[in-house]
Design a protein around this motif. Structure first.
Motif, PDB file in Angstrom:
ATOM      1  N   LYS A 104       0.860  -1.059   0.087  1.00 23.80           N
ATOM      2  CA  LYS A 104      -0.269   0.134  -0.015  1.00 23.80           C
ATOM      3  C   LYS A 104       0.799   1.659  -0.168  1.00 23.80           C
ATOM      4  CE  LYS A 104      -4.243  -1.464   1.092  1.00 23.80           C
ATOM      5  NZ  LYS A 104      -4.627  -2.272   2.167  1.00 23.80           N
ATOM      6  N   ASN A 105       2.644   0.809   0.127  1.00 20.48           N
ATOM      7  CA  ASN A 105       2.992   1.920  -0.029  1.00 20.48           C
ATOM      8  C   ASN A 105       3.242   2.809  -1.371  1.00 20.48           C
ATOM      9  OD1 ASN A 105       5.501   3.559   0.155  1.00 20.48           O
ATOM     10  ND2 ASN A 105       7.555   2.387   0.880  1.00 20.48           N
ATOM     11  N   PRO A 106       2.755   4.442  -1.432  1.00 21.67           N
ATOM     12  CA  PRO A 106       2.735   4.730  -3.222  1.00 21.67           C
ATOM     13  C   PRO A 106       3.998   4.508  -3.181  1.00 21.67           C
ATOM     14  CG  PRO A 106       1.454   6.318  -1.655  1.00 21.67           C
ATOM     15  CD  PRO A 106       2.437   5.002   0.030  1.00 21.67           C
ATOM     16  N   ARG A 107       5.946   4.590  -2.600  1.00 19.33           N
ATOM     17  CA  ARG A 107       6.403   5.146  -3.259  1.00 19.33           C
ATOM     18  C   ARG A 107       7.189   3.659  -3.162  1.00 19.33           C
ATOM     19  NH1 ARG A 107       5.249   8.924   1.022  1.00 19.33           N
ATOM     20  NH2 ARG A 107       6.668   7.769   2.536  1.00 19.33           N
ATOM     21  N   CYS A 108       6.474   3.281  -3.152  1.00 21.33           N
ATOM     22  CA  CYS A 108       7.054   1.659  -3.103  1.00 21.33           C
ATOM     23  C   CYS A 108       7.643   1.339  -4.445  1.00 21.33           C
ATOM     24  CB  CYS A 108       6.327   0.049  -2.180  1.00 21.33           C
ATOM     25  SG  CYS A 108       7.061  -0.984  -2.494  1.00 21.33           S
ATOM     26  N   ILE A 109       8.352   0.803  -4.903  1.00 25.53           N
ATOM     27  CA  ILE A 109       8.941   0.654  -6.313  1.00 25.53           C
ATOM     28  C   ILE A 109       7.778  -0.989  -7.091  1.00 25.53           C
ATOM     29  CG2 ILE A 109      10.498  -1.519  -5.434  1.00 25.53           C
ATOM     30  CD1 ILE A 109      11.815   0.408  -8.139  1.00 25.53           C
ATOM     31  N   THR A 110       6.912  -1.453  -6.413  1.00 25.60           N
ATOM     32  CA  THR A 110       5.880  -2.057  -6.751  1.00 25.60           C
ATOM     33  C   THR A 110       4.556  -1.566  -7.389  1.00 25.60           C
ATOM     34  OG1 THR A 110       4.944  -2.269  -4.754  1.00 25.60           O
ATOM     35  CG2 THR A 110       6.456  -4.255  -5.491  1.00 25.60           C
ATOM     36  N   SER A 111       4.887  -0.033  -6.478  1.00 28.05           N
ATOM     37  CA  SER A 111       3.711   0.431  -7.067  1.00 28.05           C
ATOM     38  C   SER A 111       3.284   1.290  -8.351  1.00 28.05           C
ATOM     39  CB  SER A 111       3.618   1.950  -5.570  1.00 28.05           C
ATOM     40  OG  SER A 111       2.960   1.444  -4.888  1.00 28.05           O
ATOM     41  N   ILE A 112       5.084   1.599  -8.709  1.00 28.95           N
ATOM     42  CA  ILE A 112       5.602   2.445  -9.480  1.00 28.95           C
ATOM     43  C   ILE A 112       5.997   1.379 -10.835  1.00 28.95           C
ATOM     44  CG2 ILE A 112       7.299   3.584 -10.711  1.00 28.95           C
ATOM     45  CD1 ILE A 112       7.965   4.279  -7.007  1.00 28.95           C
ATOM     46  N   GLU A 113       6.542   0.009 -10.777  1.00 31.37           N
ATOM     47  CA  GLU A 113       6.440  -1.047 -11.286  1.00 31.37           C
ATOM     48  C   GLU A 113       5.943  -1.894 -11.462  1.00 31.37           C
ATOM     49  OE1 GLU A 113      11.103  -1.919 -12.761  1.00 31.37           O
ATOM     50  OE2 GLU A 113      11.657   0.340 -12.394  1.00 31.37           O
ATOM     51  N   GLN A 114       4.740  -2.328 -12.024  1.00 28.47           N
ATOM     52  CA  GLN A 114       3.718  -2.432 -12.348  1.00 28.47           C
ATOM     53  C   GLN A 114       4.090  -4.362 -12.439  1.00 28.47           C
ATOM     54  OE1 GLN A 114       0.118  -1.775 -10.741  1.00 28.47           O
ATOM     55  NE2 GLN A 114       0.535   1.337 -10.674  1.00 28.47           N
ATOM     56  N   GLU A 115       4.636  -4.308 -13.161  1.00 25.57           N
ATOM     57  CA  GLU A 115       5.110  -6.320 -13.708  1.00 25.57           C
ATOM     58  C   GLU A 115       5.806  -6.487 -12.694  1.00 25.57           C
ATOM     59  OE1 GLU A 115       6.472  -2.734 -15.046  1.00 25.57           O
ATOM     60  OE2 GLU A 115       8.582  -3.511 -14.996  1.00 25.57           O
ATOM     61  N   LEU A 116       6.420  -5.741 -11.368  1.00 27.26           N
ATOM     62  CA  LEU A 116       7.461  -6.529 -10.483  1.00 27.26           C
ATOM     63  C   LEU A 116       6.607  -7.591  -9.962  1.00 27.26           C
ATOM     64  CD1 LEU A 116       9.410  -4.211  -8.602  1.00 27.26           C
ATOM     65  CD2 LEU A 116      10.265  -6.117 -10.120  1.00 27.26           C
ATOM     66  N   ASP A 117       6.683  -8.936  -9.084  1.00 26.37           N
ATOM     67  CA  ASP A 117       5.647  -9.270  -8.096  1.00 26.37           C
ATOM     68  C   ASP A 117       5.792  -9.118  -7.293  1.00 26.37           C
ATOM     69  OD1 ASP A 117       5.436 -11.854  -9.809  1.00 26.37           O
ATOM     70  OD2 ASP A 117       7.450 -12.507  -9.375  1.00 26.37           O
ATOM     71  N   GLN A 118       4.906  -8.852  -6.343  1.00 25.80           N
ATOM     72  CA  GLN A 118       4.959  -8.236  -5.218  1.00 25.80           C
ATOM     73  C   GLN A 118       4.625  -9.906  -3.765  1.00 25.80           C
ATOM     74  OE1 GLN A 118       2.664  -5.231  -4.187  1.00 25.80           O
ATOM     75  NE2 GLN A 118       2.329  -4.418  -6.244  1.00 25.80           N
ATOM     76  N   ILE A 119       6.234  -9.344  -3.167  1.00 25.61           N
ATOM     77  CA  ILE A 119       6.309  -9.874  -2.475  1.00 25.61           C
ATOM     78  C   ILE A 119       5.892  -9.579  -1.098  1.00 25.61           C
ATOM     79  CG2 ILE A 119       8.134 -11.560  -2.104  1.00 25.61           C
ATOM     80  CD1 ILE A 119       8.946 -11.685  -5.350  1.00 25.61           C
ATOM     81  N   PHE A 120       5.836 -10.536  -0.062  1.00 27.47           N
ATOM     82  CA  PHE A 120       5.331  -9.841   1.526  1.00 27.47           C
ATOM     83  C   PHE A 120       6.315 -11.319   2.078  1.00 27.47           C
ATOM     84  CE2 PHE A 120       3.378  -7.037  -0.549  1.00 27.47           C
ATOM     85  CZ  PHE A 120       3.151  -5.661   1.578  1.00 27.47           C
TER      86      PHE A 120
END
Ligand code: ZN
Length: 144
Positions: A104-120
């Motif tokens: 949910k962090n708008p500055r996170c790389i995954t928010s910017i580069e949508q094709e990145l896997d969301q990994i927690f």
């Protein structure tokens, strides 16, 4: 006892909290599989009052059920092969979850580069805390 006679090979997910079966159907991406799925809602349960059950007929190596541990580790997974329960799988919190929840962090790389896997990644097992692999934003699990 649930009649599993119709399943030759697959899974019976039992003790799902009543009302959550559709959510689990979605998390497991069952709509993308060409397999037979039966959802039983509000089945009577001695232990829980009411519960949901999902029966999935498919080759047992086809579906990754690790995500269930993240959703609700109280679900009972019965693995069916040759018309019989061959294993009751115990669920635990997965160490890592991929593309299940979004950061949910708008500055996170995954928010910017949508094709990145969301990994927690599980960072605190006792408190069930997951953090984004990229920015360490905490994911808050919905409590009952
Ligand atoms: Zn992040």
């Amino acid at each position: 006892m649930l009649n599993i006679g119709v399943l030759h090979e697959g899974f019976v997910l039992d003790h799902i909290e009543a009302g959550r079966s559709m959510e689990i159907y979605k998390y497991l991406n069952l709509d993308k599989f060409d397999c037979c799925v039966a959802i039983i809602k509000n089945a009577r349960s001695n232990k829980m009052g009411k519960k949901d059950i999902i029966k999935i007929e498919c080759p047992i190596d086809q579906i990754d059920l690790d995500v269930l541990g993240f959703i609700d580790h109280n679900i009972t997974v019965n693995i069916i092969k040759d018309d019989a329960v061959v294993e009751k799988k115990r669920l635990s919190l997965p160490k890592e979850i991929k593309n299940i929840v979004k950061c949910k962090n708008p500055r996170c790389i995954t928010s910017i580069e949508q094709e990145l896997d969301q990994i927690f990644v599980l960072t605190d097992e006792a408190r069930e805390i997951y953090r984004c692999k990229y920015c360490e934003e905490k994911y808050r699990r919905k409590k009952k």
